[in-house]
Design a protein around this motif. Structure first.
Motif, mmCIF file in Angstrom:
data_model
loop_
_atom_site.group_PDB
_atom_site.id
_atom_site.type_symbol
_atom_site.label_atom_id
_atom_site.label_comp_id
_atom_site.label_asym_id
_atom_site.label_seq_id
_atom_site.Cartn_x
_atom_site.Cartn_y
_atom_site.Cartn_z
ATOM 1 N N THR A 1 0.821 -1.218 0.000
ATOM 2 C CA THR A 1 0.000 0.000 0.000
ATOM 3 C C THR A 1 0.854 1.267 0.000
ATOM 4 O OG1 THR A 1 -1.847 -1.094 1.072
ATOM 5 C CG2 THR A 1 -1.750 1.295 1.308
ATOM 6 N N ASN A 2 1.840 1.339 0.888
ATOM 7 C CA ASN A 2 2.632 2.572 0.992
ATOM 8 C C ASN A 2 3.404 2.869 -0.293
ATOM 9 O OD1 ASN A 2 1.729 3.163 3.553
ATOM 10 N ND2 ASN A 2 3.433 2.144 4.577
ATOM 11 N N LEU B 1 1.486 6.709 -6.862
ATOM 12 C CA LEU B 1 0.350 7.511 -7.331
ATOM 13 C C LEU B 1 0.609 8.995 -7.078
ATOM 14 C CD1 LEU B 1 -2.541 5.213 -6.050
ATOM 15 C CD2 LEU B 1 -1.966 5.644 -8.446
ATOM 16 N N ASP B 2 1.156 9.291 -5.901
ATOM 17 C CA ASP B 2 1.477 10.666 -5.528
ATOM 18 C C ASP B 2 2.433 11.277 -6.552
ATOM 19 O OD1 ASP B 2 1.274 12.873 -3.855
ATOM 20 O OD2 ASP B 2 3.035 12.311 -2.688
ATOM 21 N N LYS B 3 3.457 10.512 -6.932
ATOM 22 C CA LYS B 3 4.434 10.996 -7.913
ATOM 23 C C LYS B 3 3.804 11.237 -9.275
ATOM 24 C CE LYS B 3 8.653 9.129 -5.906
ATOM 25 N NZ LYS B 3 9.028 7.730 -5.620
ATOM 26 N N ILE C 1 -6.252 10.871 -0.615
ATOM 27 C CA ILE C 1 -6.864 11.209 0.669
ATOM 28 C C ILE C 1 -5.885 10.812 1.775
ATOM 29 C CG2 ILE C 1 -8.771 10.655 2.258
ATOM 30 C CD1 ILE C 1 -10.531 10.337 -0.298
ATOM 31 N N ASP C 2 -5.255 9.661 1.600
ATOM 32 C CA ASP C 2 -4.242 9.188 2.550
ATOM 33 C C ASP C 2 -2.878 9.164 1.858
ATOM 34 O OD1 ASP C 2 -6.085 8.421 4.746
ATOM 35 O OD2 ASP C 2 -6.800 6.972 3.286
ATOM 36 N N LYS C 3 -1.952 9.947 2.397
ATOM 37 C CA LYS C 3 -0.593 9.947 1.826
ATOM 38 C C LYS C 3 0.170 8.717 2.289
ATOM 39 C CE LYS C 3 -0.008 14.202 -0.137
ATOM 40 N NZ LYS C 3 0.831 14.678 -1.216
ATOM 41 N N GLU C 4 -0.276 8.166 3.400
ATOM 42 C CA GLU C 4 0.347 6.957 3.931
ATOM 43 C C GLU C 4 -0.732 5.982 4.339
ATOM 44 O OE1 GLU C 4 3.199 6.924 7.249
ATOM 45 O OE2 GLU C 4 4.191 8.541 6.146
ATOM 46 N N PHE D 1 -6.843 5.695 0.795
ATOM 47 C CA PHE D 1 -7.854 6.119 -0.163
ATOM 48 C C PHE D 1 -7.296 7.128 -1.156
ATOM 49 C CE2 PHE D 1 -10.772 4.326 2.953
ATOM 50 C CZ PHE D 1 -11.765 3.798 2.136
ATOM 51 N N VAL D 2 -7.767 6.989 -2.405
ATOM 52 C CA VAL D 2 -7.412 7.897 -3.488
ATOM 53 C C VAL D 2 -8.629 8.771 -3.742
ATOM 54 C CG1 VAL D 2 -6.548 8.026 -5.858
ATOM 55 C CG2 VAL D 2 -6.002 6.022 -4.442
ATOM 56 N N HIS D 3 -8.404 10.051 -3.954
ATOM 57 C CA HIS D 3 -9.530 10.985 -4.083
ATOM 58 C C HIS D 3 -10.335 10.750 -5.366
ATOM 59 C CE1 HIS D 3 -11.866 14.646 -4.011
ATOM 60 N NE2 HIS D 3 -11.485 14.796 -2.743
ATOM 61 N N PRO D 4 -11.674 10.730 -5.261
ATOM 62 C CA PRO D 4 -12.496 10.480 -6.465
ATOM 63 C C PRO D 4 -12.305 11.528 -7.561
ATOM 64 C CG PRO D 4 -13.893 11.003 -4.546
ATOM 65 C CD PRO D 4 -12.489 10.841 -4.043
ATOM 66 N N LYS D 5 -11.800 12.710 -7.203
ATOM 67 C CA LYS D 5 -11.531 13.740 -8.221
ATOM 68 C C LYS D 5 -10.434 13.282 -9.179
ATOM 69 C CE LYS D 5 -13.878 17.678 -7.452
ATOM 70 N NZ LYS D 5 -14.252 18.092 -6.110
#
Ligand code: ZN
Length: 134
Positions: free
Chosen positions: A87-88, A94-96, A102-105, A117-121
């Motif tokens: 997950t981490n 994804l962040d990159k 929603i959760d960075k970690e 969680f990944v933001h629905p936007k």
């Protein structure tokens, strides 16, 4: 990031006690666990469908995420959860890529999984969870 399967589908319900009989008596599935996640203000009920779970979510408070979701949209499909190797690492990747998270970690979710969680936007309107056993 490697997605192995759909871990679960989260469904917001008004009442788990009222929803379980539909899944058991109509669909013939068996509820194998009911678990309350206090910091998420939800009570969950789980059913296995092959290697995928159905996760029913009942709000334990009107100001919790599921309470707010039901108030806005009514009961129904809330999120889709993909199982990944880690997950981490997946959240980092994804962040990159500029995906809004929603959760960075990862944090501890139902069934002891490491979830984020990944933001629905950033996911075409689908609230997306990724989870792993680590
Ligand atoms: Zn979930």
């Amino acid at each position: 990031m490697k997605i192995t399967h759909i871990e679960h589908i989260g469904i917001a319900v008004e009442s788990i006690d009222e929803a379980i009989p539909f899944y058991e008596k109509v669909l013939g599935l068996k509820c194998y666990k009911v678990e309350e996640i206090e910091d998420q203000k939800v009570k969950t009920a789980f059913f296995m469908v092959g290697q995928t779970k159905i996760e029913l979510l009942e709000s334990t408070s009107p100001d919790g995420p599921i309470g707010k979701f039901i108030e806005k949209k009514g009961p129904g499909i809330h999120h889709l959860a993909f199982a990944v190797d880690n997950t981490n690492e997946s959240l980092n990747e994804l962040d990159k890529k500029g995906i809004r998270l929603i959760d960075k970690e990862g944090r501890k979710g139902a069934e002891g999984l490491n979830i984020g969680f990944v933001h629905p936007k950033s996911t075409l309107g689908v609230l997306t969870e990724i989870c792993s056993c680590d």
